[in-house]
Design a protein around this motif. Sequence first.
Motif, short mmCIF file in Angstrom:
data_model
loop_
_atom_site.label_atom_id
_atom_site.label_comp_id
_atom_site.label_asym_id
_atom_site.label_seq_id
_atom_site.Cartn_x
_atom_site.Cartn_y
_atom_site.Cartn_z
N ARG A 81 -4.54 2.42 -1.76
CA ARG A 81 -4.49 3.99 -1.22
C ARG A 81 -5.43 4.16 0.11
O ARG A 81 -5.22 5.15 0.74
CB ARG A 81 -5.34 5.03 -2.09
CG ARG A 81 -4.79 5.13 -3.45
CD ARG A 81 -5.28 6.00 -4.28
NE ARG A 81 -6.93 5.87 -4.69
CZ ARG A 81 -6.91 5.02 -5.95
NH1 ARG A 81 -5.96 4.79 -6.77
NH2 ARG A 81 -8.14 4.73 -6.42
N GLU A 82 -5.59 2.88 0.74
CA GLU A 82 -6.31 3.00 1.99
C GLU A 82 -5.47 2.59 3.28
O GLU A 82 -4.31 2.13 2.69
CB GLU A 82 -7.58 2.17 2.09
CG GLU A 82 -8.38 2.67 0.61
CD GLU A 82 -8.83 4.02 0.81
OE1 GLU A 82 -8.92 4.66 1.75
OE2 GLU A 82 -9.33 4.32 -0.34
N PRO A 136 0.80 -1.35 -0.05
CA PRO A 136 -0.06 0.12 0.09
C PRO A 136 0.79 1.14 -0.14
O PRO A 136 1.73 1.35 0.74
CB PRO A 136 -0.76 -0.16 1.46
CG PRO A 136 -0.72 -1.59 1.46
CD PRO A 136 0.35 -2.19 1.14
N ILE A 137 0.31 2.10 -0.80
CA ILE A 137 1.13 3.66 -0.79
C ILE A 137 0.52 4.29 0.49
O ILE A 137 -0.30 3.73 1.48
CB ILE A 137 0.80 4.40 -1.99
CG1 ILE A 137 -0.73 4.69 -2.09
CG2 ILE A 137 1.12 3.52 -2.90
CD1 ILE A 137 -0.97 5.49 -3.33
N GLU A 138 1.01 5.42 0.71
CA GLU A 138 0.65 6.35 1.82
C GLU A 138 -0.86 6.37 1.87
O GLU A 138 -1.73 6.48 0.99
CB GLU A 138 1.18 7.77 1.56
CG GLU A 138 0.95 8.55 2.71
CD GLU A 138 1.48 10.09 2.54
OE1 GLU A 138 1.29 11.15 3.42
OE2 GLU A 138 2.03 10.49 1.64
N HIS A 139 -1.28 6.44 3.25
CA HIS A 139 -2.71 6.49 3.49
C HIS A 139 -3.24 7.66 2.97
O HIS A 139 -2.89 8.69 3.01
CB HIS A 139 -2.93 6.43 5.19
CG HIS A 139 -4.30 6.58 5.56
ND1 HIS A 139 -4.52 7.79 6.15
CD2 HIS A 139 -5.38 6.08 5.39
CE1 HIS A 139 -6.06 7.57 6.45
NE2 HIS A 139 -6.37 6.56 6.07
N SER A 140 -4.48 7.36 2.46
CA SER A 140 -5.46 8.26 1.83
C SER A 140 -5.77 9.28 3.00
O SER A 140 -6.42 8.90 3.94
CB SER A 140 -6.49 8.06 0.91
OG SER A 140 -7.48 8.88 0.61
N ARG A 180 -8.85 11.11 2.28
CA ARG A 180 -10.04 11.15 2.09
C ARG A 180 -11.03 11.11 3.17
O ARG A 180 -11.88 11.96 3.41
CB ARG A 180 -10.55 10.55 0.92
CG ARG A 180 -11.86 10.52 0.42
CD ARG A 180 -12.20 9.64 -0.93
NE ARG A 180 -11.40 8.31 -0.65
CZ ARG A 180 -12.07 7.27 0.08
NH1 ARG A 180 -12.96 7.51 0.99
NH2 ARG A 180 -11.30 6.09 0.06
#
Length: 393
Positions: A86-87, A4-8, A10
Amino acid sequence: MYTPIEHSRRGFSKDEYLARLARAQELMSEAKLGALLLTTEPEVRYFSGFLTRFWESPTRPWFLVVPAEGMPVAVIPEMGAAAFAREFIGEIRTWPSPRPSDEGISLVADTAKSLAGRQGRIGVPMGTESYLRMPLADWGRLAQTLGPGRLAPDAGIMRKLRLVKSEAEIEKIRTACAIGGRSFARLGEIAAPGVPLDQVFRQFQALALEEGADWVAYLAGAAGPAGYSDVISLATEAPLAVGDVLMLDTGIVHDGYYCDFDRNVAIGEPASKIADAHARLVEAVDAGAAVARPGASAADLFQAMAKVLGLQDGGDVGRLGHGLGMQLTEWPSLIPSDRTVLQEGMVLTLEPAIAMGKGRVLVHEENIVIRADGPEFLSPKARAQIPLIGGAA
């Protein structure tokens, strides 16, 4: 497998999800569970923040395994990996779906066994208002693969977690309610004598979208003289007429959280019976709110409203409200037998109803959050006087 990439940002902050995970793992330790296996949209989103309308498709199951220690692991169709990355998630494991011969079952079984330990029990929500979003045959295959006794009830953990909302969750519900309030304030733009009810329904949804709704997941209501016969049906082409009462009940969604309240309006000057009934519904809401404090029970709220409504032994109205949050209706139910103790941060609807005779009713609904010094109304509270459309104010 994806990293996973950096936490969204949103939905919520990383701290919000860490707090949820820590609380879940504390409860899992108390219940002696090695992991939780989650299959439904709100439960998967509760820990991950993964918000998508793709759950509308029944083709593919989605799984989340929450271990007693460490980060959650998503077991999902390959097509969702980029979005899920993204989560807030520890690891993503995928399979090429659809694959009816093995729709993720071997992968989720291996994941659950590795995270729960060789003998650890795997908790699954199995109580009231829970459901399983996967084919029943696959559930049987999963149970057989894991072995006897491995799948167990989740000891009510998910209910306990979701029952009390964080301030960040409450803010999203408050925003949804504000959008609903602005939409209802514009009813006069779309409703008038002669306008078909189904046109009002369509245009109300458009108003809600204009006012900032992500989508209108629920809209029901009715119109008729001296009340309406049901409050869950789709709209008909029947035109509004002077003397009708129009009711719309909406579940507007903002960033994955619902409002759920309705409004009644009179088409033309209302009969005194309608005006009096509407005022009594607002009085019943006030009575329910007056006892809505930490330590009271869901049944206490029911009884307070039932007294104003003149219901004996609860009558036959079903419930007079319910929980609210990531779903339109959540626990508890405001019924005489529900002894759920209210806690600060619980979000509830107050939903009294009055029988008007000849199979007709009036229903009114507001949304509140339980606070130590009394409830906060999240929906813009209705006045006792029923609003008028197409008549004198």
